[in-house]
Design a protein around this motif. Structure first.
Motif, short mmCIF file in Angstrom:
data_model
loop_
_atom_site.label_atom_id
_atom_site.label_comp_id
_atom_site.label_asym_id
_atom_site.label_seq_id
_atom_site.Cartn_x
_atom_site.Cartn_y
_atom_site.Cartn_z
N GLY B 120 34.68 30.97 42.89
CA GLY B 120 36.10 29.49 43.89
C GLY B 120 36.38 31.35 44.73
O GLY B 120 36.32 32.26 44.41
N THR B 121 37.23 30.60 45.54
CA THR B 121 37.96 31.62 46.70
C THR B 121 39.08 32.27 46.13
O THR B 121 39.96 32.34 46.63
CB THR B 121 38.40 31.41 48.07
OG1 THR B 121 39.21 30.26 47.55
CG2 THR B 121 36.75 30.99 48.71
N ASP B 122 38.83 33.06 44.83
CA ASP B 122 40.00 33.43 43.50
C ASP B 122 39.63 34.59 42.52
O ASP B 122 38.75 34.57 42.05
CB ASP B 122 40.77 32.36 42.74
CG ASP B 122 42.10 32.52 42.15
OD1 ASP B 122 42.03 33.96 42.24
OD2 ASP B 122 42.50 31.87 41.48
N SER B 123 40.58 35.13 43.49
CA SER B 123 39.80 36.87 42.28
C SER B 123 40.05 36.64 41.20
O SER B 123 39.57 37.85 40.66
CB SER B 123 40.70 37.92 43.02
OG SER B 123 41.28 37.79 42.95
N GLN B 136 33.63 34.01 38.46
CA GLN B 136 33.70 34.67 39.55
C GLN B 136 34.45 34.49 41.41
O GLN B 136 33.79 33.71 42.26
CB GLN B 136 31.70 35.19 40.36
CG GLN B 136 31.90 35.89 41.37
CD GLN B 136 32.43 37.52 40.98
OE1 GLN B 136 32.03 38.17 39.72
NE2 GLN B 136 32.94 38.35 41.49
N GLY B 137 35.32 35.46 41.46
CA GLY B 137 35.84 35.17 42.84
C GLY B 137 34.90 35.64 43.24
O GLY B 137 34.17 36.52 43.78
N MET B 138 35.32 35.17 45.12
CA MET B 138 33.82 35.46 46.31
C MET B 138 34.73 35.24 47.55
O MET B 138 35.68 34.21 47.18
CB MET B 138 32.46 34.12 46.25
CG MET B 138 32.12 34.88 44.88
SD MET B 138 30.61 33.32 44.58
CE MET B 138 29.71 34.62 43.43
N GLY B 139 34.55 35.57 47.96
CA GLY B 139 35.50 35.01 49.64
C GLY B 139 33.70 34.18 50.25
O GLY B 139 33.46 33.80 49.54
N ASP B 140 34.91 33.91 51.67
CA ASP B 140 34.43 32.66 52.53
C ASP B 140 32.71 32.78 52.68
O ASP B 140 32.48 31.23 52.86
CB ASP B 140 35.85 32.03 53.03
CG ASP B 140 34.87 33.34 54.40
OD1 ASP B 140 34.81 33.71 55.18
OD2 ASP B 140 36.25 33.45 54.70
#
Lengths: 174, 417
Positions: B120-123, B136-140
């Protein structure tokens, strides 16, 4: 054909002592006050807007420049804007000893070149690379040449996935 | 064949390829999420690259709105509209602005369990390590690809084993423990690594405490952390997730090979704070000169559970925080908020001078409540204190207990004066 060689002027992102700043986090690169922005072209002006002493970077830099920063660059949040803002400014590559894990993925997936240069902080301290020096980087050979001084340094070459994605533009166009 | 670490086993269960550290492999994703931050960018990328296509599996894709809830600016309102419209078109569920922090909401809704891979978009997605899942956080860009294909590439991380030893006489909290460990490991020892923690001081943590501890792997530069279950952990997961059955815990093989093994002794632990400007700048409260505080913040994905709020209530009930000091409390999720309501602690907290807001990420970005003015001091249960993160002041990260005592006394402290 994707060009895996670049040439440009160096910006050393340094502190008052002239040393590369380590642990620059994504809030310092692209502050959370601007996270609503989704247009890449609007992101450039906020680059380093929250990094003390570097707030005027967007005005100082020129398209084609290369950024050198301390280790763990891009620590912190998952925001893609912290990569996109450099692309918006026309920055050609970022060079550091290491990157935040998510930042590294984001850059690779955008097809934006980030390079790993071991001991970069020491080389900068010794003056082997100075601000505004002209350098050449070969991503595939893993070679960085200081054109101004003629010195050549070994850096980590692109990984296969990095090369494959950059060749296609981005993860979304593979 | 040498044995496998936890992350190697989770990867192996999600990939057709042989798994070994350093190798780049394709893995299948169980759940792919985007927040109100990152989400609109994902939608934009999706339209640009995959117009007319569907998401890989609408039952595995979610939006979780938690950053700017309710929207405080027109831009955020518009961004949330963009996500809702896309979700409707694609048949995707939105955990909307009333629900709270996405990672916690995913656990509470039984969408994450042992061995799953969730992005998801969350670090701080790696909180999910608390339920033995790889978050795992990821960019868009990454998330857009995940929405479409349900898979992504990964360089299999090396694993570092960290043994935490010591029998401190001091009754420490999970936040004290993580700040202590963070101040030793800093940002270079586990950068880009998966981490397995062993030892009694950490294995005895309950589930909310595991969430607190593992949320800050991000601040150590790590990918994800795992702690072996104790005899209660599985039941705690069932209770929090509402699941009757959860997948069995993924454990490392005894002969797994590690990039590094680090032994830490925490015998001298006390109440800890991370002094600005870095989370790894940990120090004992007892070593600080007197630091006057202006703000207290209790909440965030690190310390926003009911157990955290109860600790604050225990200290503040029947009392009044120092005149001129502010305290905001932000439950992690609406479930936590309801628990606080049912326990009848909200009135005591309001009487003590607290502001209690709707659930969400709280002041951890300039999206919600509680910024500091220039030079003001905040004591926060959040996970980052980088300059400008929560306003224009100085941010000390610490436990809910230290926040409560500090707003009571008007200076950073771990007991009542």
């Amino acid at each position: 054909m994707t060009d895996f060689k670049i040439k440009g002027k160096v910006w050393l992102i340094t502190d008052n002592n002239g040393e590369l700043i380590n642990d620059i986090d994504t809030d310092q690169i692209f502050h959370n006050a601007f996270l609503h922005i989704t247009e890449i072209s609007e992101m450039g002006e906020h680059t380093f807007g929250n990094l003390e002493g570097w707030e005027d970077f967007p005005e100082k830099c020129n398209p084609g420049d290369i950024v050198f920063a301390g280790s763990n660059f891009g620590a912190g949040s998952s925001r893609q804007q912290a990569v996109d803002c450099f692309e918006a400014l026309g920055i050609k590559a970022i060079v550091s000893e290491s990157y935040g894990a998510i930042y590294k993925r984001n850059a690779i997936n955008s097809g934006f070149p980030i390079l790993i240069f071991q001991q970069i902080n020491n080389f900068v301290k010794e003056g082997a690379i100075k601000n505004l020096d002209e350098i050449e980087i070969d991503f595939i050979a893993g070679e960085l040449k200081n054109v101004s001084s003629g010195k050549i340094f070994k850096i980590d070459p692109f990984s296969k996935v990095q090369k494959d994605i950059m060749e296609k533009g981005s993860l979304l166009t593979i | 064949m040498p044995g496998k670490t936890v992350i190697e086993k989770i990867f192996a269960n999600h990939s057709e390829e042989d798994i070994s550290p350093g190798k780049i492999v394709w893995i299948d994703l169980d759940v792919v999420t985007a927040r109100d931050f990152g989400g609109p960018n994902v939608v934009k990328n999706f339209h640009k690259n995959y117009e007319g296509e569907s998401v890989f599996d609408p039952s595995k894709v979610f939006f979780t709105f938690d950053l700017t809830v309710p929207p405080k600016t027109i831009q955020y309102a518009n961004n949330q509209m963009i996500c809702r419209k896309f979700a409707k078109e694609k048949g995707v569920k939105v955990f909307d602005i009333d629900k709270g922090i996405g990672t916690h909401t995913l656990i509470e809704n039984g969408l994450v369990q042992s061995g799953s891979i969730v992005v998801g978009t969350d670090s701080h997605m790696n909180i999910l390590g608390a339920v033995n899942s790889f978050g795992q956080g990821m960019g868009d860009v990454d998330i857009t690809f995940g929405f479409r294909y349900g898979r992504t590439w990964f360089e299999v991380p090396e694993t570092v084993k960290v043994n935490i030893e010591g029998n401190p006489s001091y009754e420490y909290s999970a936040k004290d423990l993580v700040i202590k460990v963070l101040s030793i490991l800093r940002t270079d020892k586990i950068l880009g690594k998966s981490v397995e923690f062993y030892g009694d001081p950490i294995e005895k943590l309950d589930l909310p405490e595991r969430i607190t501890f593992l949320s800050m792997i991000t601040e150590m530069g790590g990918i994800v952390g795992f702690i072996p279950f104790n005899s209660n952990t599985e039941n705690e997961i069932k209770k929090m997730s509402g699941l009757d059955n959860v997948a069995p815990e993924i454990k490392a093989d005894e002969d797994a090979s590690y990039f590094d093994i680090i032994d830490l002794d925490i015998s001298d632990i006390e109440s800890m704070v991370s002094a600005p400007p870095y989370p790894h700048n940990g120090m004992k409260v007892s070593d600080l000169d007197k630091v006057n505080v202006d703000f207290g913040f209790v909440g965030s994905c690190t310390n926003g559970r009911i157990e955290d709020i109860l600790k604050v209530w225990t200290i503040l009930k029947g009392k009044r925080i120092k005149e001129g000091v502010q305290l905001s409390i932000v439950p992690a999720t609406v479930e936590v908020y309801k628990q606080a309501f049912e326990k009848g602690i909200l009135k005591d907290l309001l009487d003590a001078g607290a502001i209690i807001s709707n659930p969400g990420c709280g002041g951890c970005a300039q999206g919600h409540i509680g910024m500091t003015g220039k030079g003001e001091v905040m004591v926060s249960t959040g996970n980052r204190n980088f300059p400008g993160k929560q306003g224009d002041g100085f941010n000390y990260l610490t436990s809910p207990e230290v926040v409560a005592f500090s707003v009571l006394n008007g200076f950073i402290s771990d007991r009542e004066f």
